[in-house]
Write a protein that holds these residues in place. Structure first.
Motif, PDB file in Angstrom:
ATOM      1  N   GLY A   1       0.857  -1.165  -0.130  1.00  0.00           N
ATOM      2  CA  GLY A   1       0.120  -0.039   0.003  1.00  0.00           C
ATOM      3  C   GLY A   1       0.782   1.282   0.026  1.00  0.00           C
ATOM      4  N   PRO A   2       0.159   2.276  -0.475  1.00  0.00           N
ATOM      5  CA  PRO A   2       0.995   3.638  -0.566  1.00  0.00           C
ATOM      6  C   PRO A   2       1.502   4.123   0.748  1.00  0.00           C
ATOM      7  CG  PRO A   2      -1.356   3.979  -1.262  1.00  0.00           C
ATOM      8  CD  PRO A   2      -1.058   2.457  -0.969  1.00  0.00           C
ATOM      9  N   ARG A   3       0.591   3.879   1.757  1.00  0.00           N
ATOM     10  CA  ARG A   3       1.082   4.208   3.255  1.00  0.00           C
ATOM     11  C   ARG A   3       2.034   3.272   3.941  1.00  0.00           C
ATOM     12  NH1 ARG A   3       0.821   8.978   5.038  1.00  0.00           N
ATOM     13  NH2 ARG A   3      -0.178   8.563   7.060  1.00  0.00           N
ATOM     14  N   ASP A   4       2.234   2.231   3.389  1.00  0.00           N
ATOM     15  CA  ASP A   4       3.015   1.019   4.095  1.00  0.00           C
ATOM     16  C   ASP A   4       4.691   1.300   3.877  1.00  0.00           C
ATOM     17  OD1 ASP A   4       0.902  -0.262   4.580  1.00  0.00           O
ATOM     18  OD2 ASP A   4       1.092  -1.534   3.002  1.00  0.00           O
ATOM     19  N   VAL A   5       5.073   2.300   5.035  1.00  0.00           N
ATOM     20  CA  VAL A   5       6.567   2.672   4.705  1.00  0.00           C
ATOM     21  C   VAL A   5       7.422   2.303   5.986  1.00  0.00           C
ATOM     22  CG1 VAL A   5       5.875   4.550   3.607  1.00  0.00           C
ATOM     23  CG2 VAL A   5       5.842   4.740   6.111  1.00  0.00           C
TER      24      VAL A   5
END
Length: 162
Positions: free
Chosen positions: A74-78
């Motif tokens: 996901g784009p927020r998985d950092v």
């Protein structure tokens, strides 16, 4: 007893919109092996995750820090990026072993980007966000955790089996 930190990466959890079951699963599974000294729920934000890891490793001198969440696509998985920005040495075998075990359950495990590594004398391990996956991964890690920390901390010098 190992000195442990837990960081849950969850936007909804940080806003109080979701209970942190995964972090509590980690804590329960460490019973008898480690004492949770610091436990935080933070948003999926690389700078915030990085600061939490630095605090636990550098200021609190915890022996192991488990993160949960933020390891997918996901784009927020950092979480892996935050971890890679603070570790000095990677320990790829931990993440490889967790993925291998999880692949026995679901082929989706290959989508995990979890990493593990060492910052100074602290081992940092990324775990998945789901409580079930946390349990599966910790079942792989916990049998070797104390030995690994003892080597890292200079309390044991032998890795070979006797």
């Amino acid at each position: 007893m190992l000195k442990v930190g837990i960081i849950t990466a969850s936007d909804k959890g940080a806003r109080g919109e979701r209970e942190d079951v995964s972090g509590k699963t980690i804590e329960a599974m460490l019973s008898g092996l480690g004492e949770v000294r610091h436990y935080v729920v933070v948003p999926d934000d690389q700078a915030v995750l990085r600061q939490a890891m630095l605090h636990m490793a550098d200021e609190l001198d915890l022996e192991v820090v488990f993160t949960t969440g933020g390891t997918g696509l996901g784009p927020r998985d950092v979480t892996p990026e935050a971890t890679l920005s603070v570790i000095q040495r990677a320990v790829p075998g931990i993440a490889e072993a967790m993925r291998a075990r999880s692949m026995e359950v679901t082929s989706r495990a290959m989508l995990s980007r979890a990493v593990a590594g060492v910052r100074n004398r602290t081992l940092i391990v990324n775990l998945p966000g789901s409580p079930k996956a946390v349990q599966e991964c910790l079942e792989v890690v916990l049998p070797v955790l104390e030995h690994g920390i003892n080597i890292l901390r200079g309390r044991d010098g032998e890795c070979a089996r006797h």
